[in-house]
Design an enzyme around this catalytic site. Sequence first.
Site, PDB file in Angstrom:
ATOM      1  N   LYS A 199      40.383  37.242  44.478  1.00  0.00           N
ATOM      2  CA  LYS A 199      41.796  36.954  44.216  1.00  0.00           C
ATOM      3  C   LYS A 199      41.960  35.448  43.997  1.00  0.00           C
ATOM      4  O   LYS A 199      42.493  34.719  44.834  1.00  0.00           O
ATOM      5  CB  LYS A 199      42.658  37.451  45.368  1.00  0.00           C
ATOM      6  CG  LYS A 199      42.597  38.966  45.528  1.00  0.00           C
ATOM      7  CD  LYS A 199      43.382  39.437  46.733  1.00  0.00           C
ATOM      8  CE  LYS A 199      43.278  40.954  46.906  1.00  0.00           C
ATOM      9  NZ  LYS A 199      44.002  41.443  48.103  1.00  0.00           N
TER      10      LYS A 199
ATOM     11  N   GLU B 219      34.295  50.671  49.916  1.00  0.00           N
ATOM     12  CA  GLU B 219      35.587  50.527  50.575  1.00  0.00           C
ATOM     13  C   GLU B 219      35.974  51.866  51.213  1.00  0.00           C
ATOM     14  O   GLU B 219      36.014  52.896  50.534  1.00  0.00           O
ATOM     15  CB  GLU B 219      36.631  50.113  49.547  1.00  0.00           C
ATOM     16  CG  GLU B 219      38.023  49.911  50.099  1.00  0.00           C
ATOM     17  CD  GLU B 219      39.002  49.541  49.000  1.00  0.00           C
ATOM     18  OE1 GLU B 219      39.124  48.337  48.703  1.00  0.00           O
ATOM     19  OE2 GLU B 219      39.625  50.463  48.435  1.00  0.00           O
TER      20      GLU B 219
ATOM     21  N   ASP C 169      38.971  49.119  55.228  1.00  0.00           N
ATOM     22  CA  ASP C 169      40.168  48.696  54.502  1.00  0.00           C
ATOM     23  C   ASP C 169      41.444  49.043  55.257  1.00  0.00           C
ATOM     24  O   ASP C 169      41.768  50.213  55.458  1.00  0.00           O
ATOM     25  CB  ASP C 169      40.190  49.351  53.120  1.00  0.00           C
ATOM     26  CG  ASP C 169      41.351  48.878  52.268  1.00  0.00           C
ATOM     27  OD1 ASP C 169      41.666  47.675  52.320  1.00  0.00           O
ATOM     28  OD2 ASP C 169      41.942  49.705  51.554  1.00  0.00           O
TER      29      ASP C 169
ATOM     30  N   LYS D 268      35.390  50.810  45.066  1.00  0.00           N
ATOM     31  CA  LYS D 268      36.731  50.798  45.636  1.00  0.00           C
ATOM     32  C   LYS D 268      37.354  52.177  45.517  1.00  0.00           C
ATOM     33  O   LYS D 268      36.728  53.110  45.004  1.00  0.00           O
ATOM     34  CB  LYS D 268      37.569  49.728  44.950  1.00  0.00           C
ATOM     35  CG  LYS D 268      36.984  48.312  45.130  1.00  0.00           C
ATOM     36  CD  LYS D 268      37.767  47.265  44.372  1.00  0.00           C
ATOM     37  CE  LYS D 268      39.108  46.988  45.007  1.00  0.00           C
ATOM     38  NZ  LYS D 268      38.966  46.354  46.349  1.00  0.00           N
TER      39      LYS D 268
ATOM     40  N   ARG E 169      48.047  12.382  38.302  1.00  0.00           N
ATOM     41  CA  ARG E 169      48.574  13.697  38.682  1.00  0.00           C
ATOM     42  C   ARG E 169      47.499  14.776  38.675  1.00  0.00           C
ATOM     43  O   ARG E 169      47.447  15.616  39.584  1.00  0.00           O
ATOM     44  CB  ARG E 169      49.705  14.104  37.738  1.00  0.00           C
ATOM     45  CG  ARG E 169      50.381  15.427  38.047  1.00  0.00           C
ATOM     46  CD  ARG E 169      51.258  15.315  39.290  1.00  0.00           C
ATOM     47  NE  ARG E 169      50.564  15.660  40.529  1.00  0.00           N
ATOM     48  CZ  ARG E 169      50.942  15.213  41.708  1.00  0.00           C
ATOM     49  NH1 ARG E 169      51.960  14.367  41.841  1.00  0.00           N
ATOM     50  NH2 ARG E 169      50.292  15.574  42.791  1.00  0.00           N
TER      51      ARG E 169
END
Length: 269
Positions: free
Chosen positions: A125, A187, A208, A157, A90
């Site tokens: 992410k 960004e 963005d 950001k 598995r």
Amino acid sequence: MDDAIFEDVGSGDVTAGALSEDLSVRWHIEAQSDGVLSGIAIAEYLLAPFAGDPENAFVDVHRSDGEFVTRGERVLSGLLPARRAFTAERTALNFLMHMGGIATLTDQFVRKVEGTNAKIVDTRKTLPNLRSLQKYAVRCGGGHNHRMGLYDGAMLKDNHIAAAGSVSRAIETLRGYLSHMTKIEVECETLEQVNEAVQAGADVVLLDNMDPFMMREAVKAHRGKCLFEASGGINLDTVRGVAQTGVDLISIGALTHSAPAMSFHMELG
């Protein structure tokens, strides 16, 4: 890999433990869907014979990471004590399914932008503690890696910019802190921010959630002054249009956080 096996086995496999120690089985893993392989070496490691296994125990690798396989193709096979094979099954399949899914989705995006200047890149992410494997799978699919973490690339950001007061002030502050070897990405949500970032010396400008018309205008106005990255809600239906705006990079978070699994199973014989 050892931690992954321990998570599943714990103090022992209470099902496989009922089998005779002398029972060995021939097994093979085959693809149950078409896709790009990734994680073959992991499965090989998890299913490799241990010291003390019978002398005739073995594992054979039939296909390599980055190769496209079709449903029904065998990718690994071997002979192992039944307890070993069933205990590792598995976990080995889970890695193949997850990493193969990422490689396959990446390959689909890469094919969509063929003939343009754009490269498909991943994001941060990722699943905790699996980032290196997920980003490796992206490369198996023909994509490219963005920064590996907060330590190897500077990216301003929206919250960084808000805290600094402006794009130019954020860049100036960061430039005074960083080594001259470190690039700065910014960004931007508007064309005004793009202009400010380019004038302040940004190395990469992230467009963005802009529509393709705004992206094209930004690239046209500042072509050659920096790299342009497109990001935000881009999917297989829209990525070609984004690539045709002239951006250099297209980052896709879905490559690692939403890739469907590529199906595999282990059979005896």
